[in-house]
Motif scaffolding. Structure first.
Motif, mmCIF file in Angstrom:
data_model
loop_
_atom_site.group_PDB
_atom_site.id
_atom_site.type_symbol
_atom_site.label_atom_id
_atom_site.label_comp_id
_atom_site.label_asym_id
_atom_site.label_seq_id
_atom_site.Cartn_x
_atom_site.Cartn_y
_atom_site.Cartn_z
ATOM 1 N N VAL A 6 14.417 -33.316 -6.330
ATOM 2 C CA VAL A 6 15.391 -33.995 -5.471
ATOM 3 C C VAL A 6 14.874 -35.409 -5.206
ATOM 4 C CG1 VAL A 6 16.672 -33.939 -3.305
ATOM 5 C CG2 VAL A 6 15.971 -31.791 -4.382
ATOM 6 N N VAL A 7 15.709 -36.387 -5.507
ATOM 7 C CA VAL A 7 15.332 -37.788 -5.317
ATOM 8 C C VAL A 7 15.888 -38.282 -3.984
ATOM 9 C CG1 VAL A 7 15.585 -40.137 -6.208
ATOM 10 C CG2 VAL A 7 15.229 -38.240 -7.797
ATOM 11 N N PHE A 8 15.002 -38.739 -3.113
ATOM 12 C CA PHE A 8 15.406 -39.287 -1.813
ATOM 13 C C PHE A 8 15.399 -40.814 -1.869
ATOM 14 C CE2 PHE A 8 15.179 -36.255 1.945
ATOM 15 C CZ PHE A 8 15.405 -35.118 1.189
ATOM 16 N N ILE A 9 16.472 -41.433 -1.349
ATOM 17 C CA ILE A 9 16.512 -42.897 -1.237
ATOM 18 C C ILE A 9 16.825 -43.246 0.218
ATOM 19 C CG2 ILE A 9 17.514 -45.055 -2.096
ATOM 20 C CD1 ILE A 9 18.291 -43.565 -4.648
ATOM 21 N N PRO A 10 15.775 -43.442 1.043
ATOM 22 C CA PRO A 10 16.015 -43.793 2.443
ATOM 23 C C PRO A 10 16.309 -45.283 2.609
ATOM 24 C CG PRO A 10 13.667 -43.527 2.043
ATOM 25 C CD PRO A 10 14.348 -43.279 0.733
ATOM 26 N N SER A 11 16.886 -45.636 3.741
ATOM 27 C CA SER A 11 17.051 -47.044 4.095
ATOM 28 C C SER A 11 15.700 -47.581 4.538
ATOM 29 C CB SER A 11 18.066 -47.174 5.227
ATOM 30 O OG SER A 11 17.954 -48.432 5.848
ATOM 31 N N PRO A 12 15.436 -48.877 4.303
ATOM 32 C CA PRO A 12 14.147 -49.433 4.726
ATOM 33 C C PRO A 12 13.987 -49.529 6.238
ATOM 34 C CG PRO A 12 15.315 -50.949 3.245
ATOM 35 C CD PRO A 12 16.258 -49.866 3.590
ATOM 36 N N LEU A 21 12.112 -39.015 5.982
ATOM 37 C CA LEU A 21 10.860 -38.435 5.485
ATOM 38 C C LEU A 21 10.549 -37.118 6.202
ATOM 39 C CD1 LEU A 21 8.673 -41.674 5.189
ATOM 40 C CD2 LEU A 21 9.887 -40.465 3.368
ATOM 41 N N GLU A 22 10.864 -37.045 7.494
ATOM 42 C CA GLU A 22 10.673 -35.789 8.225
ATOM 43 C C GLU A 22 11.587 -34.696 7.668
ATOM 44 O OE1 GLU A 22 8.331 -34.983 10.673
ATOM 45 O OE2 GLU A 22 7.583 -36.844 9.818
ATOM 46 N N PHE A 23 12.808 -35.087 7.279
ATOM 47 C CA PHE A 23 13.732 -34.118 6.691
ATOM 48 C C PHE A 23 13.208 -33.634 5.336
ATOM 49 C CE2 PHE A 23 17.544 -33.393 3.934
ATOM 50 C CZ PHE A 23 17.839 -32.137 4.442
ATOM 51 N N ALA A 24 12.624 -34.548 4.562
ATOM 52 C CA ALA A 24 12.037 -34.166 3.274
ATOM 53 C C ALA A 24 10.956 -33.107 3.479
ATOM 54 C CB ALA A 24 11.459 -35.399 2.574
ATOM 55 N N LYS A 25 10.121 -33.303 4.496
ATOM 56 C CA LYS A 25 9.064 -32.320 4.785
ATOM 57 C C LYS A 25 9.657 -30.973 5.210
ATOM 58 C CE LYS A 25 6.428 -35.266 7.364
ATOM 59 N NZ LYS A 25 5.317 -35.638 8.254
ATOM 60 N N LEU A 26 10.743 -31.041 5.998
ATOM 61 C CA LEU A 26 11.425 -29.811 6.435
ATOM 62 C C LEU A 26 11.911 -29.005 5.231
ATOM 63 C CD1 LEU A 26 12.609 -28.288 8.987
ATOM 64 C CD2 LEU A 26 14.698 -29.597 8.595
ATOM 65 N N LEU A 34 11.378 -26.461 -4.386
ATOM 66 C CA LEU A 34 11.825 -27.853 -4.378
ATOM 67 C C LEU A 34 10.652 -28.810 -4.536
ATOM 68 C CD1 LEU A 34 14.220 -27.644 -1.291
ATOM 69 C CD2 LEU A 34 14.931 -27.776 -3.685
ATOM 70 N N ARG A 35 10.920 -29.917 -5.204
ATOM 71 C CA ARG A 35 9.955 -31.028 -5.225
ATOM 72 C C ARG A 35 10.730 -32.307 -4.940
ATOM 73 N NH1 ARG A 35 5.962 -31.112 -9.995
ATOM 74 N NH2 ARG A 35 7.791 -31.593 -11.237
ATOM 75 N N ILE A 36 10.191 -33.136 -4.056
ATOM 76 C CA ILE A 36 10.915 -34.326 -3.609
ATOM 77 C C ILE A 36 10.161 -35.588 -3.989
ATOM 78 C CG2 ILE A 36 11.632 -35.612 -1.533
ATOM 79 C CD1 ILE A 36 12.243 -32.832 -0.275
ATOM 80 N N THR A 37 10.889 -36.536 -4.532
ATOM 81 C CA THR A 37 10.347 -37.868 -4.786
ATOM 82 C C THR A 37 11.115 -38.861 -3.932
ATOM 83 O OG1 THR A 37 9.747 -37.317 -7.070
ATOM 84 C CG2 THR A 37 9.936 -39.648 -6.524
ATOM 85 N N VAL A 38 10.387 -39.589 -3.104
ATOM 86 C CA VAL A 38 11.006 -40.579 -2.212
ATOM 87 C C VAL A 38 10.849 -41.957 -2.837
ATOM 88 C CG1 VAL A 38 11.043 -41.542 0.119
ATOM 89 C CG2 VAL A 38 10.375 -39.152 -0.225
ATOM 90 N N LEU A 39 11.980 -42.605 -3.112
ATOM 91 C CA LEU A 39 11.960 -43.968 -3.652
ATOM 92 C C LEU A 39 12.130 -44.935 -2.483
ATOM 93 C CD1 LEU A 39 14.244 -43.543 -6.813
ATOM 94 C CD2 LEU A 39 11.770 -43.205 -6.608
ATOM 95 N N VAL A 40 11.067 -45.655 -2.151
ATOM 96 C CA VAL A 40 11.102 -46.566 -0.999
ATOM 97 C C VAL A 40 11.578 -47.943 -1.463
ATOM 98 C CG1 VAL A 40 9.768 -47.647 0.851
ATOM 99 C CG2 VAL A 40 9.244 -45.305 0.139
ATOM 100 N N SER A 59 1.475 -34.714 -2.028
ATOM 101 C CA SER A 59 1.149 -33.385 -2.531
ATOM 102 C C SER A 59 1.949 -33.133 -3.804
ATOM 103 C CB SER A 59 1.501 -32.332 -1.474
ATOM 104 O OG SER A 59 2.916 -32.287 -1.310
ATOM 105 N N ASP A 60 1.822 -31.927 -4.320
ATOM 106 C CA ASP A 60 2.599 -31.573 -5.508
ATOM 107 C C ASP A 60 4.086 -31.500 -5.179
ATOM 108 O OD1 ASP A 60 2.996 -30.624 -8.217
ATOM 109 O OD2 ASP A 60 3.429 -28.674 -7.312
ATOM 110 N N SER A 61 4.403 -31.306 -3.901
ATOM 111 C CA SER A 61 5.806 -31.106 -3.517
ATOM 112 C C SER A 61 6.511 -32.365 -3.037
ATOM 113 C CB SER A 61 5.896 -30.052 -2.412
ATOM 114 O OG SER A 61 5.449 -28.812 -2.898
ATOM 115 N N ILE A 62 5.752 -33.372 -2.626
ATOM 116 C CA ILE A 62 6.384 -34.615 -2.156
ATOM 117 C C ILE A 62 5.554 -35.810 -2.611
ATOM 118 C CG2 ILE A 62 5.226 -34.536 0.103
ATOM 119 C CD1 ILE A 62 7.849 -35.683 1.297
ATOM 120 N N ARG A 63 6.233 -36.796 -3.163
ATOM 121 C CA ARG A 63 5.521 -37.999 -3.600
ATOM 122 C C ARG A 63 6.350 -39.227 -3.252
ATOM 123 N NH1 ARG A 63 5.844 -36.292 -9.980
ATOM 124 N NH2 ARG A 63 7.888 -35.341 -9.794
#
Length: 459
Positions: A6-12, A21-26, A34-40, A59-63
Motif C-alpha cells: 500500500v502506497v501512502f502519499i501524505p500532505s507535507p 503516519l499514525e494510521f499507517a502504523k495502525l 500489509l506492507r506500507i511505503t510512505v512517499l514524503v 521495518s519490513d512493514s513500513i518504509r
C-alpha cells in the motif's frame, strides 16, 4: 505469500503528515499481510516534516521514501501552488512506485492511500490500475458538506446558493449558517480550487475518515441513507487517530508538566491555536485581559511575545499561569489539572480534547475550523462558544476583534466543574477509547477496509 503493498502519499503539512503516519502504523499492527511505503512529498520550506519522518521506526512493514524537492517558477499563483507542486511531483511518485514493484522483495501493489489534499495522485494510481483511498483528516460532517455543496454547485448557481443565510446539509441536523462556510467557498479566487478538490474526492474508491461513529452518528448514517450521498465513495470512519508529540522539545514540556503537577484538579485552562494560529497586538491584549479578569489558572501558547505595555500581565499572573511558545499539547490535555481548552478547532486538536475528556471553547481561525466549531457547539453540544464565525484572511487579517468579555465568559464556562458540557465530554471520551478496541465501530470499519485492500490482491 507476498505482502499487499500500500502506497501512502501524505500532505507535507505536519497535522496531516503525523496522523497519516499514525494510521499507517495502525494498519500494519492490525494485519501483518500489509506492507506500507510512505512517499514524503518535499515542498520548499517544509523542513518540519523531516522531524516526523526521521523519527519513524523503519521495518519490513513500513518504509519511508523522501521524494526530491520540486521547485516552481517564482511567479506561481499562491492559490494554485499546491496543485502545481502535485503535478510536478507526479513523475517522482510514478518512478518510486515502479521501483517498488520491480524490487526483489516486492509484494503485490494493492492500493494508494492519498491525503485529502493530494487527490491529484489518483491519476498515477490509475496508471498502475489500482484503487485509491483518500485519508480525510477532518470530520465526517465536513466531508458531507464538501461533497453535497459540490453536487449543488453543479445543479444551481453557486452565488445564488451562498446568498442564503442558512443551508440544509445532510450531514448536519441543524441548518448550517453560511457565514461559517470555509473561505474556499466564500471567495471567488478560491472557488475553482474547491471545485477541483471536491471532484478529486469523488474520484476516490473510498474515503478513510479520522473520526468515529459514536461521535458523528448522524453524519456517518447520512452517507448510507441520504440519496445525495449514497452514490458517493464509501466511507470508513476509523478514528480517533491521535498524533504523538515530537521528541525534540522535552525540556520545555517537562517544565510545564511539573508546573501542572502543582495545580488543583481540572483548574487550568489551556489556550492553544495550532501551529499557524497567531493574533495581532490588539487581540492579544483582549486575551490577556480576559485571562486576568477570569482569575483562572492558565497555560497560554502564544506564537508572538506579549506586546509592550502588557509585561505587567506576566508579573501579575506569574503564580497562576504560564505563557509559552511551543506547547506539548497532548501531555497538557492528558494532565488531570487541565480543565478546559480554548482551541482553534483544528480537527486533530478537537479529537485530542475529546479523547482526554477536556471541554472545548471554540475560537476558529481558518480552513474548515468554523465548520468544526459549529458542529461541536450546535450539533454535538460538547463545546462552549467563544466564536463560530471568526476568521483570519491571509490578505486582510481577522474579520473582527473578539472582546475580552466574550473570551472571559468562554473561559469561565469551560472551567465550570458543574457545566453541562463536562459530563457529555467525559462520556464521549470513554467512547473514543473503546471504539478502536475489538467490537468497537472504528475497529469494525478498519477490518472492512483491510478486507477491501486484500481483495485487490486476491482478485
Amino acid at each position: 505469500m507476498k505482502k499487499a503493498e500500500v502506497v501512502f502519499i501524505p500532505s507535507p503539512g505536519v497535522g496531516h503528515l503525523v496522523s497519516t503516519l499514525e494510521f499507517a502504523k495502525l494498519l500494519i499492527n492490525r494485519d501483518n499481510r500489509l506492507r506500507i511505503t510512505v512517499l514524503v512529498l518535499k515542498f520548499p520550506h517544509a523542513t518540519e516534516t523531516d522531524v516526523y519522518s526521521k523519527s519513524l521506526p523503519i521495518s519490513d512493514s513500513i518504509r519511508i521514501i523522501n521524494l526530491p524537492e520540486c521547485s516552481l517558477p517564482p511567479n506561481t499563483n499562491p492559490v494554485s501552488s499546491m496543485s502545481a507542486h502535485l503535478e510536478a511531483q507526479k513523475p517522482n511518485v510514478k518512478q518510486a512506485v515502479s521501483n517498488l514493484i520491480t524490487g526483489e522483495a516486492s509484494g503485490v501493489l494493492a492500493a494508494f492511500v492519498v491525503d485529502m489534499s493530494c487527490t491529484a495522485m489518483i491519476d498515477v494510481a490509475k496508471e498502475f490500475s489500482i484503487p485509491t483511498l483518500v485519508f480525510f483528516t477532518s470530520s465526517v460532517a465536513f466531508l458531507g458538506l464538501t461533497l453535497y455543496l459540490h453536487n449543488m454547485f453543479e445543479q444551481v448557481d453557486s452565488t445564488q446558493l451562498l446568498q442564503q443565510n442558512e443551508l440544509a446539509i445532510p450531514t448536519f441536523t441543524n441548518l448550517f449558517p453560511s457565514n461559517s462556510l470555509p473561505r474556499s467557498l466564500l471567495s471567488k479566487e478560491w472557488k475553482p480550487v474547491f471545485k477541483s478538490y471536491a471532484r478529486g474526492l469523488k474520484n476516490a474508491d473510498g474515503i478513510i475518515v479520522n473520526s468515529f461513529e459514536d461521535l458523528e452518528s448522524h453524519a456517518v448514517h447520512s452517507f448510507f441513507s441520504h440519496p445525495e450521498l449514497t452514490s458517493l465513495p464509501i466511507i470508513y470512519p476509523v478514528g480517533p487517530i491521535l498524533s504523538p508529540e515530537p521528541k525534540t522539545k522535552d525540556i520545555v514540556g517537562s517544565d510545564i508538566i511539573k508546573w501542572l503537577d502543582d495545580q488543583p484538579l481540572s483548574s487550568v485552562v489551556f489556550l492553544c491555536f495550532g501551529s499557524k494560529g497567531c493574533f495581532d497586538e490588539d487581540q492579544v491584549k483582549e486575551i490577556a485581559c480576559a485571562i486576568e479578569n477570569s482569575k483562572s489558572h492558565f497555560i497560554w501558547s502564544l506564537r508572538k511575545p506579549v506586546p509592550k505595555g502588557r509585561q505587567g500581565f506576566l508579573d501579575r499572573t506569574a503564580e497562576i499561569g504560564r505563557v509559552i511558545g511551543w506547547a506539548p499539547q497532548t501531555q497538557i490535555l492528558a494532565h488531570p489539572a487541565t480543565g478546559g481548552f480554548v482551541s482553534h478547532c483544528g480537527w486533530n486538536s478537537t479529537l485530542e480534547g475529546i479523547y482526554f475528556g477536556v471541554p472545548i471553547a471554540t475560537w476558529p481561525l481558518f480552513a474548515e475550523q468554523q465548520v468544526t466549531a459549529f458542529e461541536l457547539v450546535c450539533e454535538l453540544k460538547i463545546a462552549v462558544e467563544i466564536a463560530l464565525d471568526y476568521r483570519v484572511e491571509y490578505s486582510s487579517g481577522p474579520n473582527y476583534l473578539l472582546t475580552s468579555d466574550k473570551i472571559e465568559r468562554g473561559i469561565r464556562s469551560v472551567l465550570d466543574k458543574d457545566g453541562e458540557f463536562r459530563k457529555t465530554v467525559k462520556e464521549m471520551s470513554e467512547k473514543s477509547k473503546k471504539t478502536l478496541l475489538e467490537g468497537g465501530s472504528s475497529s469494525t470499519y478498519l477490518g472492512r477496509l483491510i478486507d477491501y485492500i486484500m481483495n485487490q490482491v486476491s482478485n
